[in-house]
Design a protein around this motif. Structure first.
Motif, PDB file in Angstrom:
ATOM      1  N   ASP A   1       0.817  -1.214   0.000  1.00  0.00           N
ATOM      2  CA  ASP A   1       0.000   0.000   0.000  1.00  0.00           C
ATOM      3  C   ASP A   1       0.852   1.266   0.000  1.00  0.00           C
ATOM      4  O   ASP A   1       0.328   2.366   0.188  1.00  0.00           O
ATOM      5  CB  ASP A   1      -0.966  -0.001   1.190  1.00  0.00           C
TER       6      ASP A   1
ATOM      7  N   THR B   1       2.547   5.985  -4.358  1.00  0.00           N
ATOM      8  CA  THR B   1       2.723   7.431  -4.460  1.00  0.00           C
ATOM      9  C   THR B   1       2.685   7.860  -5.920  1.00  0.00           C
ATOM     10  O   THR B   1       2.691   7.030  -6.831  1.00  0.00           O
ATOM     11  CB  THR B   1       4.076   7.866  -3.849  1.00  0.00           C
TER      12      THR B   1
ATOM     13  N   VAL C   1       0.431   9.097  -7.965  1.00  0.00           N
ATOM     14  CA  VAL C   1      -0.659   8.547  -8.772  1.00  0.00           C
ATOM     15  C   VAL C   1      -1.202   9.636  -9.698  1.00  0.00           C
ATOM     16  O   VAL C   1      -1.679  10.681  -9.233  1.00  0.00           O
ATOM     17  CB  VAL C   1      -1.793   8.006  -7.884  1.00  0.00           C
TER      18      VAL C   1
ATOM     19  N   TYR D   1      -8.880   0.788  -6.975  1.00  0.00           N
ATOM     20  CA  TYR D   1      -8.492   2.068  -6.377  1.00  0.00           C
ATOM     21  C   TYR D   1      -9.178   3.222  -7.106  1.00  0.00           C
ATOM     22  O   TYR D   1      -9.714   4.144  -6.476  1.00  0.00           O
ATOM     23  CB  TYR D   1      -6.973   2.225  -6.431  1.00  0.00           C
TER      24      TYR D   1
ATOM     25  N   THR E   1      -3.281  10.852  -2.100  1.00  0.00           N
ATOM     26  CA  THR E   1      -3.320   9.537  -1.454  1.00  0.00           C
ATOM     27  C   THR E   1      -3.640   9.613   0.040  1.00  0.00           C
ATOM     28  O   THR E   1      -3.802   8.580   0.682  1.00  0.00           O
ATOM     29  CB  THR E   1      -1.984   8.790  -1.652  1.00  0.00           C
ATOM     30  N   THR E   2      -3.720  10.834   0.554  1.00  0.00           N
ATOM     31  CA  THR E   2      -4.216  10.992   1.931  1.00  0.00           C
ATOM     32  C   THR E   2      -5.735  10.965   1.927  1.00  0.00           C
ATOM     33  O   THR E   2      -6.378  10.298   2.751  1.00  0.00           O
ATOM     34  CB  THR E   2      -3.717  12.316   2.547  1.00  0.00           C
TER      35      THR E   2
ATOM     36  N   TYR F   1      -7.486   9.659  -0.538  1.00  0.00           N
ATOM     37  CA  TYR F   1      -7.840   8.344  -1.073  1.00  0.00           C
ATOM     38  C   TYR F   1      -6.715   7.355  -0.726  1.00  0.00           C
ATOM     39  O   TYR F   1      -5.788   7.159  -1.522  1.00  0.00           O
ATOM     40  CB  TYR F   1      -8.034   8.407  -2.588  1.00  0.00           C
TER      41      TYR F   1
ATOM     42  N   PRO G   1      -4.315   4.334  -0.507  1.00  0.00           N
ATOM     43  CA  PRO G   1      -4.086   3.234  -1.448  1.00  0.00           C
ATOM     44  C   PRO G   1      -4.664   1.901  -0.980  1.00  0.00           C
ATOM     45  O   PRO G   1      -4.952   1.024  -1.803  1.00  0.00           O
ATOM     46  CB  PRO G   1      -2.562   3.178  -1.550  1.00  0.00           C
TER      47      PRO G   1
END
Length: 212
Positions: free
Chosen positions: A2, A5, A7, A66, A83-84, A86, A88
């Motif tokens: 997970d 980074t 993305v 995702y 990614t905070t 959402y 991973p």
């Protein structure tokens, strides 16, 4: 797995896995179109360890799952995904051992290789029981997946599994009670329909014997 980074969403370019099409056709006198994807057929295997009465499953990060957790306004092309907002882990799934059909081997041999590579069990091809074949993703791809059932023992374990090349796959073991709780949870089950098909087949045909 997970630790995801950087993305960023990009348009689909040349792919060895997906070929997009638009089918034009006339149905009942009305002209219609339908967007399609051509993808590889695949195999999926329900693996049950009879030494310890546990199902052998795999966990991995699935970008499509995702993406499904990301709101449409945040999916725009070239947009960097937060990614905070959402995490991973939203894209991590539990699945059956499976793989695409991209080798000049029988389906049984491909399934045997997948068990070895992903789960670490070396099994004879003759030990795989054919469950059946079905169409998956009928709205977009309708590729054929063939399902097998295989019983293994601890003595057949020859490696940790985890996949090949750059795959990040974790082997997961679940008891019959564990899997019943998982598939009946009130939250969205982050596993594909083929997983549910395979698990319910197992619960109907094999689990009663395990519990005796």
């Amino acid at each position: 797995m997970d630790k995801i980074t950087d993305v960023v969403m990009k348009p689909l370019e040349k792919s060895i896995y997906l070929k997009p099409y638009t089918m034009h056709f006339t149905q009942n006198g009305a002209k219609k179109t339908w967007d399609l994807l051509s993808v590889h057929d695949s195999v999926a295997i329900i693996v049950f360890n009879v030494t310890r009465n546990v199902l052998i499953l795999v966990k991995q990060f699935r970008p499509a799952v995702y993406l499904g957790s990301i709101s449409p306004e945040d999916r725009k092309i070239d947009n960097v995904i937060d990614t905070t907002k959402y995490p991973p882990e939203n894209g991590i799934t539990i699945e059956l051992c499976a793989g695409i059909v991209d080798k000049n081997l029988s389906l049984t041999e491909i399934a045997r290789e997948e068990i070895l590579e992903e789960c670490g069990y070396d099994v004879p091809a003759s030990s795989l029981h054919l469950i059946g074949s079905y169409r998956s993703g009928v709205g977009t791809s309708a590729s054929i997946q063939t399902a097998y059932y295989c019983e293994v023992t601890d003595d057949m374990k020859v490696s940790d599994g985890g996949g090949t090349d750059d795959e990040l796959i974790e082997v997961v073991e679940m008891t019959v009670d564990d899997i019943k709780k998982y598939v009946t949870q009130s939250c969205v089950v982050k596993s594909p329909p083929s997983f549910l098909f395979g698990i319910y087949w197992f619960l109907l045909n094999k689990a009663p014997k395990v519990n005796q």
